[in-house]
Structures are given as structure tokens and as C-alpha cells.
Enzyme design. Structure first.
Site, mmCIF file in Angstrom:
data_model
loop_
_atom_site.group_PDB
_atom_site.id
_atom_site.type_symbol
_atom_site.label_atom_id
_atom_site.label_comp_id
_atom_site.label_asym_id
_atom_site.label_seq_id
_atom_site.Cartn_x
_atom_site.Cartn_y
_atom_site.Cartn_z
ATOM 1 N N THR A 94 0.856 -1.000 0.045
ATOM 2 C CA THR A 94 -0.114 0.043 -0.012
ATOM 3 C C THR A 94 1.124 1.236 0.016
ATOM 4 O OG1 THR A 94 -1.745 -1.150 1.027
ATOM 5 C CG2 THR A 94 -1.783 1.342 1.341
ATOM 6 N N PHE A 125 0.942 5.029 0.886
ATOM 7 C CA PHE A 125 0.607 6.164 1.557
ATOM 8 C C PHE A 125 1.138 7.389 1.232
ATOM 9 C CE2 PHE A 125 0.088 2.343 3.958
ATOM 10 C CZ PHE A 125 -1.155 2.533 4.806
#
Length: 625
Positions: free
Chosen positions: A530, A532
């Protein structure tokens, strides 16, 4: 022994326990483990364990069986983080200590310091006193070398590490350096160990050439017993019968050390191999094995080095190594932060100028979620993480001045983009000031003592269930209960305190809540990452940036998008992301989110922005970082 105290213990009862231990001559440490008060005591207080277990306010007493007490993970289950200025060794980021084996001149030290800082080192190593096998070899510049190291710190902002070889050098070490090093030959120089224990400065303790791990940890115990717990263990290779390398690097020591002690461990592949070409492979392997940091010898002209030139990397070799470990680190849950020092300096400045004293960063969910981990990995301990109930709440809090930054996910390698946050970036006048990528490893988490066969009900976010589909399909009788995030899932399981309940969450979340990992790595695809982004009003880096995010609409006409992309191609600018989102209320018209490898706020990029404005209906730079 460790005395675990009751949560509601009266202060008078606690003082009574501490007095009994101290009067008996024990070394006493007060700690907090998973929110519970704990007293660690070494020595013989004159009473048996049953006596202390029966004292008011004591829940239980755990004897420590190892010969190294203060160093033992039994005494202190949480990892120790050693702070050197703004650098935290043993935390979420890989710390790289780099520099020449010996300080040879001011010019040499400055040249190497400039190079290693440019490539991402955060501490500078250099020997002023050199214990050498031959009395005729270069022995170092002594105090003059220490003065040069102090100049390096002042000029480049790098904390400096150097070896102490005699207690008589203690005053000079206090005056000039940030971290003292005990070399391999002095690992069992007990008077020197006691000396650095009393200095109170962070200590790098190298393993002796033929020392066992227990002997190494006992040497660390000497330092801690003098009151200094800022000890960093350094594996630098041990002497074996193998002649093809200078020493044999014991990488197996890393997981062993991690299990036995709470102290951070760094690896010195330079001394371990003694051969330049072997340093980078062993450094990469050390990071993969779980090391907290590296100590690398670098020299701008190693062929003329006065000490250990054959094992010193050229600066460009060091740069390539840093890029490699930048890629490897997220696989093992760590980060290499090329803006570590600059970011820390900016946060310090903000603290001084805004009058608040503490900078805050908002993240979605509870402590222990992956968003929380992204926050702590990016900022370290400098900024206070603040839990938020929604992504919009993060944006609102920054706008209102309640937090200074926000950490929000933009895309997952398996699930795709988080469209809500792209829309919020368009809605709010905030900037992307940084980014961080985490590998997402899901674990089945339960209360202490829980086993896989006990589980009947599992809590987590619905997207997490999808990412762990193969594992969950092996247990069709389990009830799946949706939670708003993985942190809330852990909280629900902890509250119900049943062996039949489990959560799918991170290992860090389990540790923060005193929970047990029942099954590790249950995600279907290990390539689960992921990305960010950090949002805020204030940039965290000065000078040129390497990446920018733009948003624009090209209108509903043939070739409109192509004309914008052609501009990037003609200027040899690489696009690393192109995402479209429909414009609300305008059917078949789209906003395009573009990430480019360039600094959109720099002067050379301005003609490109001008050309884009001519070919777009709307254009905005979301941030350069």
C-alpha cells in the site's frame, strides 16, 4: 526477576516494593509492558520469590534464568530504541552508519561525509584512535581526529561514531563525539566497558573475533549494569578457518539476538568480509535477516587509504547499495528514509516556530493499524500520531490546525486506488509532501493461549477478508464479522477475551495490545503493498524533489489526453501513474491524476506547466516531494 504489578496498585505499596529491592542491593528498573506496570530487579534482595509474590500489589513474579539479566528480553520484552539526536536506532527505519575506517585529514573526512550523506547515511563513522595488529601501521590522528569529526557533525549535521580504546580517552569522547564504539578486540576489556557505561553516551559494542553470543551479551550487561542502556550490538564477523574472507559474517546471530535481547543490532559487512565486492551482498542479506542498521566503510580514494582500503566502498557503490536496501527494507517491515535528517530538521523548526511544542499527524483507525505503522515509519517518534475516525476527518483536522500532517492511503497493489482520497485531495487545498510504501502482511491474532483449532469467529475489515480469501476458505465454518479497520478488530477480540475469537491484523497491532499471533502471513498474495501519502500545508524537504503529483481535466474532445501526455514524452519526463476519475455532474468528462518523476515546483518545470495549461481545462499541482 520481574515483578508484574496489579493495575490498581497503590503508590505506597509500590514504594514499599522498590525500597525492599533497593535496600537489598538490587538494580531496579521500572517499566511498562503492554500498559501494565512492571519492575525489573537484578541482584539478591535477601528474600525468595514467594515473599515478593505475597506482597500487596504484586500480581506475579517471573524469575529471569539467563546470566545476562538487564540485556535479556525476559527483563524488557519491547525493543529498545537508541536515540542519537534525531536518529532512532532500533525503530521503524534502517539506520546506516558510513564513513572511512580512519580519519586521515580534514579534507578526506569532509569529502566522504558529503558523499555518504548525499546517498542516505544518517551517522558518520571514522576512527581517531586505531588499534592495529602491527605497531607500525597508522594508529589514527588522536584528538586531532576527534576535532575533525566534531567539524563533520557541525558542517553536515551527521552524528559521529568513533572507537574508544582506553578509559583515559573518556573526557575527549564526551567533548567531541555522539556515539562511542567498543571494538572487537576490546569486547572483554571490562574496565573499558564499565567506563562507557558511566559515560552515558550511546555505545556500539562490536562482537569479539572469537566470542560466543552469550559472551557478547555479557559484555553488554557490564555497560547496562553501570546505568547506560543505550547499547547497540554490532556483528562484524567472527574468526573461523575459512581463508577466502577476512572473517565469517554470522548472519544467523541476527534472529538469535532478536530473540534473546531487546537491544538493537547493526551489521558491519566491511570488517566481516574484508573485500569490497563482498560488502554489498552481505549488507543486503543483513537487512533481509532483520538487522536494525548497517555500518559501512566508504572512502573516496580507497587505494590510498591509510587503513582498510580494500574493504571500503567507493561512494557510487555505496549509493547503489542504499538504493538496493531501499527496495528490500519494506519486505521485512522497515524503511530506508533518504530524507531522514532533513525531515527531522524541518519538524524541529516547526516545533520552535508554531509555539505548540509537538507536531501531530492524523491517521485512520486505531493504534496498530497499517495506517498507524505508516505514520510511525515515516515520522519516527518526532511527531505524535493521532487516531481519526475517517479520511475526511484527517483533512478537516489539518485545515482547522488541529493536526499538522495526515497519512492517507492512495493505492494498494491488489485492491487498486482509494478513490475517496483522490477526491478529497481535489476538494481541499492541501499538498502532498511525502510518500511511503508498506508491505501489508496479515496475521491471525488472538488472546494469549489461543490456537488455530479454537477459532470460531474472525473480525476484520471486509477488504482484508478478500485479501486473505485462500486462507479463510480453508475454514468454512468460521463466522466473519466486519470491523471498520484492523485496529478495531483487535480491540473487539481483546474486549471479549475469548479463545474462540480472532482478528486479522498486523503483528504490531497485536504487540501493542498484548495479543498473540496465532497464524502469521495469511494474505493470499505476498506482493501486497500500500502506498500512503503525507498531506499538509508545510513541505518537509527543502531543495529539489524527485516526484510530483498533478491533477487536470483535458475536456471531452479527440486527442485531448494524448496532447498532454505528449508534453511529458517530449521533455523526457517519466510518468509512474495515470488515474482517471469522473467529474461529478459532467458525464463522460474526467479528471486525470498523474505522478511524474520530476519537481513540478522547480524553475525548469514551469514551461512544462505552462504548456499543460494551454491544453487543459483545469490544472493543479497536488505536491512535489
Amino acid at each position: 526477576m520481574i515483578l508484574v504489578l496489579e493495575n490498581n496498585i497503590a503508590q505506597e505499596a509500590k514504594n514499599n516494593i522498590l525500597n525492599l529491592l533497593r535496600e537489598g542491593g538490587c538494580i531496579v528498573r521500572e517499566m511498562s509492558e503492554s500498559g501494565q506496570s512492571v519492575i525489573g530487579a537484578t541482584g539478591n534482595a535477601g528474600y525468595d520469590i514467594d515473599f515478593f509474590e505475597n506482597l500487596p500489589g504484586v500480581e506475579k513474579v517471573v524469575p529471569i534464568s539467563t546470566s545476562f539479566k538487564l540485556v535479556s528480553r525476559q527483563m524488557h520484552s519491547q525493543d529498545t530504541v537508541v536515540n542519537v539526536g534525531n536518529v532512532a536506532l532500533g525503530g521503524e527505519r534502517i539506520v546506516v552508519i558510513a564513513g572511512p575506517c580512519a580519519v586521515e585529514s580534514r579534507e578526506q573526512a569532509f569529502t566522504v561525509a558529503e558523499e555518504v550523506k548525499k546517498y542516505g547515511a544518517v551517522l558518520f563513522r571514522g576512527g581517531a584512535f586505531k588499534p592495529r595488529s602491527s605497531p607500525y601501521s597508522f594508529q589514527g590522528l588522536g584528538e586531532e581526529g576527534l576535532k575533525i569529526l566534531a567539524e563533520v557533525r557541525d558542517r553536515f549535521g551527521l552524528g559521529v561514531v568513533t572507537e574508544i580504546t582506553s578509559p583515559s580517552q573518556a573526557d575527549m569522547m564526551m567533548k567531541y563525539v555522539d556515539v562511542v564504539q567498543i571494538g572487537a578486540r576490546n569486547m572483554q576489556n571490562f574496565e573499558l566497558l564499565k567506563c562507557v557505561g558511566r559515560l552515558g553516551k550511546p555505545v556500539v559494542l562490536k562482537r569479539g573475533l572469537s566470542a560466543t553470543i552469550e559472551e557478547w551479551l555479557m559484555s553488554a550487561e557490564y555497560i547496562l549494569s553501570e546505568g547506560n542502556d543505550k547499547v547497540i550490538l554490532c556483528e562484524r564477523g567472527i574468526r573461523t578457518f575459512e581463508p577466502y574472507t577476512r572473517n565469517t559474517l554470522d548472519l544467523s546471530a541476527i534472529p538469535v539476538i532478536k530473540a534473546l535481547t531487546h537491544l538493537p543490532v547493526v551489521i558491519d559487512p566491511s570488517h566481516a568480509t574484508g573485500i569490497r565486492e563482498k560488502v554489498s551482498p552481505m549488507a543486503r542479506a543483513a537487512v533481509a535477516a532483520g538487522a536494525d542498521g548497517l555500518m559501512i566503510e566508504v572512502h573516496h580514494d580507497p587505494d590510498r587509504a591509510l587503513s582498510d582500503g580494500a574493504q571500503s566502498l567507493y561512494p557510487k557503490q555505496f549509493g547503489r547499495l542504499m538504493r538496493n536496501i531501499y527496495v528490500i527494507a519494506p519486505v521485512v517491515g522497515k524503511q530506508v528514509d533518504f530524507a531522514y535528517l532533513e525531515k527531522a530538521k524541518t519538524v524541529d523548526h516547526l516545533k520552535k516556530t508554531n509555539g505548540k511544542g509537538t507536531e501531530k499527524a492524523g491517521f485512520l483507525g486505531e493504534m496498530g493499524t497499517f495506517s498507524h505503522k505508516a505514520c510511525t515509519q515515516y515520522f519516527g517518534s518526532q511527531i505524535e500520531p493521532v487516531s481519526m475516525p475517517s479520511f475526511r476527518a484527517i483533512f478537516e483536522a489539518i485545515n482547522a490546525g488541529e493536526t499538522d500532517f495526515g497519512v492517507v492511503p492512495l493505492e494498494n497493489s491488489l485492491a487498486g486506488s482509494v478513490h475517496e482520497n483522490y477526491d478529497l485531495l481535489l476538494e481541499y487545498d492541501l499538498k502532498i509532501v511525502g510518500e511511503i510504501t508498506l508491505r501489508i502482511v496479515h496475521n491471525l491474532v488472538g488472546v494469549s493461549g489461543a490456537k488455530l483449532e479454537d477459532v470460531r469467529r474472525v473480525y476484520s475489515h471486509p477488504q482484508v477478508f478478500q485479501q486473505c480469501r485462500n486462507f479463510l476458505e480453508q475454514h468454512p465454518d468460521w463466522e466473519l464479522v466486519s470491523s471498520k479497520d484492523t485496529g478495531a478488530a483487535i480491540a473487539d477480540v481483546k474486549k471479549e477475551n475469548s479463545l474462540q475469537n480472532a482478528a486479522i491484523a498486523s503483528k504490531e497491532g497485536a504487540g501493542l495490545n498484548g495479543m498473540a499471533v496465532v497464524e502469521e502471513g495469511i494474505e493470499t498474495n505476498p506482493r501486497n503493498y500500500t502506498r500512503f501519502v503525507i498531506i499538509g500545508n508545510e513541505p518537509l524537504q527543502r531543495g529539489p524533489k524527485t516526484k510530483s503529483s498533478l491533477i487536470y481535466s483535458a475536456g471531452n474532445r479527440p486527442g485531448a489526453l494524448f496532447e498532454t501526455l505528449k508534453i511529458f514524452a517530449e521533455q523526457n519526463i517519466n510518468l509512474v501513474k495515470l488515474e482517471s476519475r469522473p467529474i461529478h455532474g459532467k458525464p463522460w468528462e474526467y479528471m486525470f491524476y498523474v505522478d511524474v518523476e520530476a519537481d513540478a515546483q522547480s524553475e525548469p518545470f514551469q514551461p512544462i506547466l505552462a504548456a499543460l495549461r494551454e491544453r487543459t481545462d483545469y490544472l493543479r499541482v497536488l505536491g512535489a516531494y
